[in-house]
Scaffold this motif. Structure first.
Motif, PDB file in Angstrom:
ATOM      1  N   ASN A 193      32.850   7.999  31.341  1.00 57.02           N
ATOM      2  CA  ASN A 193      31.865   9.069  31.216  1.00 57.02           C
ATOM      3  C   ASN A 193      30.494   8.571  31.686  1.00 57.02           C
ATOM      4  O   ASN A 193      29.880   7.742  31.026  1.00 57.02           O
TER       5      ASN A 193
ATOM      6  N   PRO B 186      28.556  12.681  24.831  1.00 55.18           N
ATOM      7  CA  PRO B 186      30.019  12.641  24.826  1.00 55.18           C
ATOM      8  C   PRO B 186      30.621  13.810  25.616  1.00 55.18           C
ATOM      9  O   PRO B 186      30.023  14.885  25.699  1.00 55.18           O
ATOM     10  N   LEU B 187      31.799  13.570  26.207  1.00 53.75           N
ATOM     11  CA  LEU B 187      32.538  14.619  26.908  1.00 53.75           C
ATOM     12  C   LEU B 187      33.812  14.922  26.127  1.00 53.75           C
ATOM     13  O   LEU B 187      34.760  14.148  26.160  1.00 53.75           O
ATOM     14  N   PRO B 188      33.857  16.046  25.413  1.00 58.40           N
ATOM     15  CA  PRO B 188      35.082  16.420  24.693  1.00 58.40           C
ATOM     16  C   PRO B 188      36.024  17.190  25.621  1.00 58.40           C
ATOM     17  O   PRO B 188      35.769  18.331  25.979  1.00 58.40           O
ATOM     18  N   ILE B 189      37.106  16.555  26.017  1.00 58.43           N
ATOM     19  CA  ILE B 189      38.051  17.129  26.977  1.00 58.43           C
ATOM     20  C   ILE B 189      39.246  17.707  26.231  1.00 58.43           C
ATOM     21  O   ILE B 189      39.825  17.031  25.373  1.00 58.43           O
ATOM     22  N   ASN B 190      39.606  18.945  26.554  1.00 56.15           N
ATOM     23  CA  ASN B 190      40.781  19.528  25.902  1.00 56.15           C
ATOM     24  C   ASN B 190      42.001  19.580  26.809  1.00 56.15           C
ATOM     25  O   ASN B 190      43.115  19.752  26.327  1.00 56.15           O
TER      26      ASN B 190
ATOM     27  N   ALA C 210      43.890  16.272  23.814  1.00 56.41           N
ATOM     28  CA  ALA C 210      42.432  16.295  23.651  1.00 56.41           C
ATOM     29  C   ALA C 210      41.925  14.870  23.465  1.00 56.41           C
ATOM     30  O   ALA C 210      42.531  14.074  22.747  1.00 56.41           O
TER      31      ALA C 210
ATOM     32  N   THR D  79      37.938  12.675  23.473  1.00 62.65           N
ATOM     33  CA  THR D  79      36.487  12.697  23.651  1.00 62.65           C
ATOM     34  C   THR D  79      36.056  11.349  24.209  1.00 62.65           C
ATOM     35  O   THR D  79      36.301  10.306  23.601  1.00 62.65           O
TER      36      THR D  79
ATOM     37  N   PRO E 143      33.216   8.833  24.827  1.00 67.88           N
ATOM     38  CA  PRO E 143      31.872   8.612  24.284  1.00 67.88           C
ATOM     39  C   PRO E 143      30.790   8.640  25.378  1.00 67.88           C
ATOM     40  O   PRO E 143      31.080   8.417  26.547  1.00 67.88           O
TER      41      PRO E 143
ATOM     42  N   GLU F 137      37.488   5.853  27.858  1.00 72.28           N
ATOM     43  CA  GLU F 137      38.652   6.164  27.032  1.00 72.28           C
ATOM     44  C   GLU F 137      39.872   6.071  27.934  1.00 72.28           C
ATOM     45  O   GLU F 137      39.760   6.090  29.162  1.00 72.28           O
TER      46      GLU F 137
ATOM     47  N   ILE G 140      36.289  20.924  29.741  1.00 77.73           N
ATOM     48  CA  ILE G 140      35.451  20.546  28.616  1.00 77.73           C
ATOM     49  C   ILE G 140      35.580  21.596  27.515  1.00 77.73           C
ATOM     50  O   ILE G 140      35.482  22.799  27.769  1.00 77.73           O
TER      51      ILE G 140
END
Length: 160
Positions: A58, A63-67, A88, A90, A92, A97, A135
């Protein structure tokens, strides 16, 4: 006197505009997605199952919360596999990740016929990984693309 009041008024307007802009949501930058591991888990005559380990970085200060993640993996300019992951995760802020995907494909059809198995096992292949991440709660679809080289059919203890 009017000049002093005018300056104060202008200063307050500028501060108000800057404060308003500070609350605007930032347009996220696409994460860097690369293939860090590729493992054969089931060898079949027509189809093989693999585990792909993706490294997600990232570049954003939040943070990037990816679903979900849509992907296509090409090996030597041939489509190897494509699909969607609903895992899902996230990433940081300014962090990284990993995401593990289980995929099915026919490697021999993709890379062609080799004269012997040793040639296949000791060779690196060019790959291209592309797609987009979705996102959570934003409607943003951020594209990604990465090209590199990876050895295939690695027979060692898995780090997954």
């Amino acid at each position: 006197m009017y000049l002093k009041s005018f300056r104060q008024c202008i200063l307050m307007i500028i501060v108000g505009i800057l404060a308003g802009c500070a609350n605007l949501p930032l347009q996220p930058i696409s994460p860097q997605v690369s293939l860090t591991d590729f493992r054969l888990v089931n060898l079949g005559l027509i189809e093989q199952n693999y585990l792909l380990k993706l490294h997600l970085k990232n570049p954003n200060p939040f943070p990037l919360p990816i679903n979900s993640l849509n992907y296509q993996l090409q090996i030597n300019d041939q489509v190897f596999t494509k699909g969607m992951s609903n895992k899902a995760v996230t990433i940081p802020a300014s962090g990284e990740e990993f995401l593990v995907l289980q995929v099915a494909s026919n490697l021999m059809r993709t890379i062609g016929q080799f004269s012997d198995l040793k040639t296949l096992l000791n060779r690196n292949f060019n790959y291209r990984l592309s797609g987009n991440v979705n996102i959570i709660d934003s409607g943003f679809q951020l594209p990604f693309e990465y090209q590199g080289e990876i050895p295939l059919l690695m027979f060692k203890k898995s780090d997954f």
